[in-house]
Design an enzyme around this catalytic site. Structure first.
Site, short mmCIF file in Angstrom:
data_model
loop_
_atom_site.label_atom_id
_atom_site.label_comp_id
_atom_site.label_asym_id
_atom_site.label_seq_id
_atom_site.Cartn_x
_atom_site.Cartn_y
_atom_site.Cartn_z
N SER A 24 0.84 -1.21 0.00
CA SER A 24 0.00 0.00 0.00
C SER A 24 0.87 1.25 0.00
O SER A 24 0.59 2.22 -0.72
CB SER A 24 -0.89 0.02 1.25
OG SER A 24 -1.80 -1.04 1.22
N ARG A 123 -13.66 -7.16 -10.74
CA ARG A 123 -13.76 -6.52 -9.42
C ARG A 123 -14.57 -5.22 -9.48
O ARG A 123 -14.56 -4.52 -10.49
CB ARG A 123 -12.35 -6.29 -8.85
CG ARG A 123 -11.67 -7.65 -8.63
CD ARG A 123 -10.33 -7.52 -8.02
NE ARG A 123 -10.41 -7.00 -6.67
CZ ARG A 123 -9.34 -6.67 -5.95
NH1 ARG A 123 -8.14 -6.80 -6.48
NH2 ARG A 123 -9.49 -6.21 -4.73
N ASP A 318 -6.63 -8.41 4.50
CA ASP A 318 -5.76 -9.17 3.60
C ASP A 318 -5.11 -10.36 4.30
O ASP A 318 -4.51 -11.23 3.64
CB ASP A 318 -4.66 -8.27 3.02
CG ASP A 318 -5.23 -7.23 2.06
OD1 ASP A 318 -6.37 -7.41 1.59
OD2 ASP A 318 -4.53 -6.24 1.78
N ARG A 349 -12.40 -14.90 -1.79
CA ARG A 349 -11.56 -15.56 -0.77
C ARG A 349 -12.36 -16.38 0.22
O ARG A 349 -11.78 -17.23 0.91
CB ARG A 349 -10.67 -14.52 -0.06
CG ARG A 349 -9.54 -14.06 -0.95
CD ARG A 349 -8.53 -13.19 -0.25
NE ARG A 349 -7.50 -12.77 -1.20
CZ ARG A 349 -6.77 -11.68 -1.10
NH1 ARG A 349 -6.94 -10.85 -0.07
NH2 ARG A 349 -5.87 -11.39 -2.02
N ARG A 391 -2.32 -14.24 -2.15
CA ARG A 391 -2.45 -14.48 -0.71
C ARG A 391 -2.95 -15.90 -0.41
O ARG A 391 -2.63 -16.46 0.63
CB ARG A 391 -3.36 -13.43 -0.08
CG ARG A 391 -2.83 -12.01 -0.32
CD ARG A 391 -3.17 -11.03 0.75
NE ARG A 391 -2.72 -9.69 0.39
CZ ARG A 391 -1.46 -9.24 0.48
NH1 ARG A 391 -0.51 -10.02 0.96
NH2 ARG A 391 -1.14 -8.02 0.10
C1 S3P Z 1 -5.59 -1.49 0.03
C2 S3P Z 1 -6.81 -1.54 0.64
C3 S3P Z 1 -7.57 -2.78 0.85
C4 S3P Z 1 -6.69 -4.01 0.69
C5 S3P Z 1 -5.82 -3.92 -0.52
C6 S3P Z 1 -4.91 -2.71 -0.45
C7 S3P Z 1 -4.93 -0.18 -0.15
O1 S3P Z 1 -8.60 -2.86 -0.12
O2 S3P Z 1 -7.46 -5.17 0.66
O3 S3P Z 1 -5.01 -5.08 -0.65
O4 S3P Z 1 -3.73 -0.14 -0.45
O5 S3P Z 1 -5.62 0.84 0.01
P1 S3P Z 1 -10.04 -2.15 0.09
O6 S3P Z 1 -9.81 -0.69 0.08
O7 S3P Z 1 -10.84 -2.59 -1.09
O8 S3P Z 1 -10.56 -2.67 1.38
#
Ligand code: S3P
Length: 430
Positions: A24, A123, A318, A349, A391
């Site tokens: 992130s 998605r 995650d 998942r 994952r």
């Molecule tokens: C992320 C937010 C999460 C996470 C993803 C990374 C991010 O998703 O599951 O792997 O970097 O902001 P969501 O915002 O859809 O919950």
């Protein structure tokens, strides 16, 4: 390619390791570095496929980005310096690239098109398209449900206040990034707190962010963002595989150094504590505006089940595949609920976890928004359908450490999305 995991020795995992930089944070460092003035130097950048897709997207918009091993140097062009992309932006498997970049593209006076791989094409994107359209951006997709590929015509955004229906850092971040280009402040209100790396990094680059509460944040438009030196801390989502490996494998004792423990990301630590796992943190410090620590775990044969629900879910979303493996090992019942978001990740998942663990002999049932597992039974080797979900592949590679027989992953390359070198790191501890 299929991978048969070797399982003919008594594993005990010992030693010290680091995991790759946080995914992130790596994405955000490229994005903010690109729209800042001056140079942004990023150390310990995650050279995974998702983050490379973000680098390539900004290169297409005229940003000079140099890679030197795990260091990346971004020549920022300023808030209004991006150029119309030289071609279609390919986000590959990366939801973060698609959703966050949509926020930036919504503010640009040009048209851009984003596409990606088959998983990303399924998605949900309406969750960012709805708020960004309300701000004034125009989206065009051949698909009624506005999946990718879509084209964004940006510019002339209006600031507003928006309540999201799901806690999602990607949605919140897209709106905040668009808010940089709006005509007045923009506010995002969430049902429960999601990861706050965007807020922390925006502040670090000089944006005017105000946090009214953990679920409400505002941003003022048109700041002068300045390039920074960012040290990316280790990704807790990658550390999680080794935390669980150490807890469930007899004789193990592992120190994972330099891991990001931002409270909006580290719910897994609270879950392990609640399950009576042997885990401790040391050398807690700040690195580039983020909380970081070293994490020690040791074999914990007496762990027990727990209930994981409500506000903690976004802080470990995650990590749920690997938490499922941990729950299969722990004695008694673990319930995961309020986690319907699992259905719209890189794979569904709930299905990939439940099918994989059922094939290994675990007592697990899917529910509408999670699963219930009765742990403590012996697991058996099985062929695991990863659906090319990184994952899922890594979680089941860890399950292999404690099962009778071998786990066979139908795809091993998908780990490169977030953790190139995962299998090597795992083997180095055995
Ligand atoms: C992320 C937010 C999460 C996470 C993803 C990374 C991010 O998703 O599951 O792997 O970097 O902001 P969501 O915002 O859809 O919950």
């Amino acid at each position: 390619m299929e991978k048969i995991l070797i399982n003919d020795i008594q594993h005990n995992l010992k030693g010290e390791l680091t995991v790759p930089g946080d995914k992130s944070i790596s994405h955000r460092a490229i994005m903010l570095g690109s729209i800042s003035h001056g140079i942004t130097e990023i150390d310990n950048f995650l050279m995974g496929e998702d983050c490379i897709a973000t680098i390539n997207a900004f290169r297409k918009m005229g940003v000079e980005i140099k890679e030197q091993g795990s260091k990346v140097i971004v020549g920022g062009v300023g808030l209004h310096g991006l150029k119309e992309p030289s071609g279609i932006i390919d986000a590959k498997n990366s939801g973060t690239t698609t959703r966050l970049i949509s926020g930036i593209l919504a503010g640009q006076p040009f048209e851009s098109t984003i596409t990606g791989d088959d998983s990303l094409k399924k998605r949900p994107m309406k969750r960012v398209i709805d708020p960004l359209s309300k701000m004034g951006a125009k989206f065009l997709s051949i698909d009624e449900d506005y999946h990718i590929p879509f084209t964004i015509s940006g510019g002339n955004l209006k600031g507003f206040s928006y309540e999201t229906s799901v806690p999602s850092a990607q949605v919140k971040s897209a709106i905040l990034l668009a808010g940089l280009y709006a005509d007045c402040p923009t506010t995002v209100i969430e049902p429960s707190p999601s990861r706050d790396h965007s807020e922390l990094m925006l502040e670090y680059f000089g944006a005017l962010i105000k946090r009214h509460s953990p679920t409400e944040v505002s941003i003022k438009p048109n700041p002068r963002l300045m390039g920074q030196h960012i040290i990316v801390s280790g990704d807790i989502s990658s550390a999680a595989y080794f935390m669980v490996a150490g807890l469930i494998t007899e004789g193990s004792d592992i120190l994972i150094k330099d891991v990001n423990i931002n409270p909006t990301r580290s719910g897994i630590i609270r879950v392990i504590e609640a399950m009576d796992g042997n885990i401790s943190l040391s050398d807690i410090r700040k690195v580039s505006n983020e909380d970081v620590a070293d994490i020690h775990v040791a074999y914990s044969p007496n762990m027990h089940g727990t209930t994981i629900s409500g506000d903690i879910i976004p802080t470990l979303i995650d990590e749920i595949p690997i938490i499922a493996v941990l729950s299969a090992f722990a004695n008694g019942k673990t319930i995961v609920k309020d986690a319907a978001e699992l259905k719209v990740k890189e794979s569904n998942r709930i299905d990939t976890i439940v099918n994989g663990l059922t094939n290994m002999g675990a007592n697990i049932k899917a529910t509408n928004d999670g699963f219930v597992i009765n742990g403590g039974d012996l697991l058996f080797g099985a062929k695991i359908e990863t659906k090319k979900d990184h994952r899922i592949a890594m979680a089941f590679a860890v399950a292999n450490l404690i099962c009778k027989g071998s786990v066979i992953l139908d795809d091993e390359e998908c780990v490169n999305i977030s953790f190139p070198g995962f299998f090597k790191t795992l083997e180095s501890l055995i």
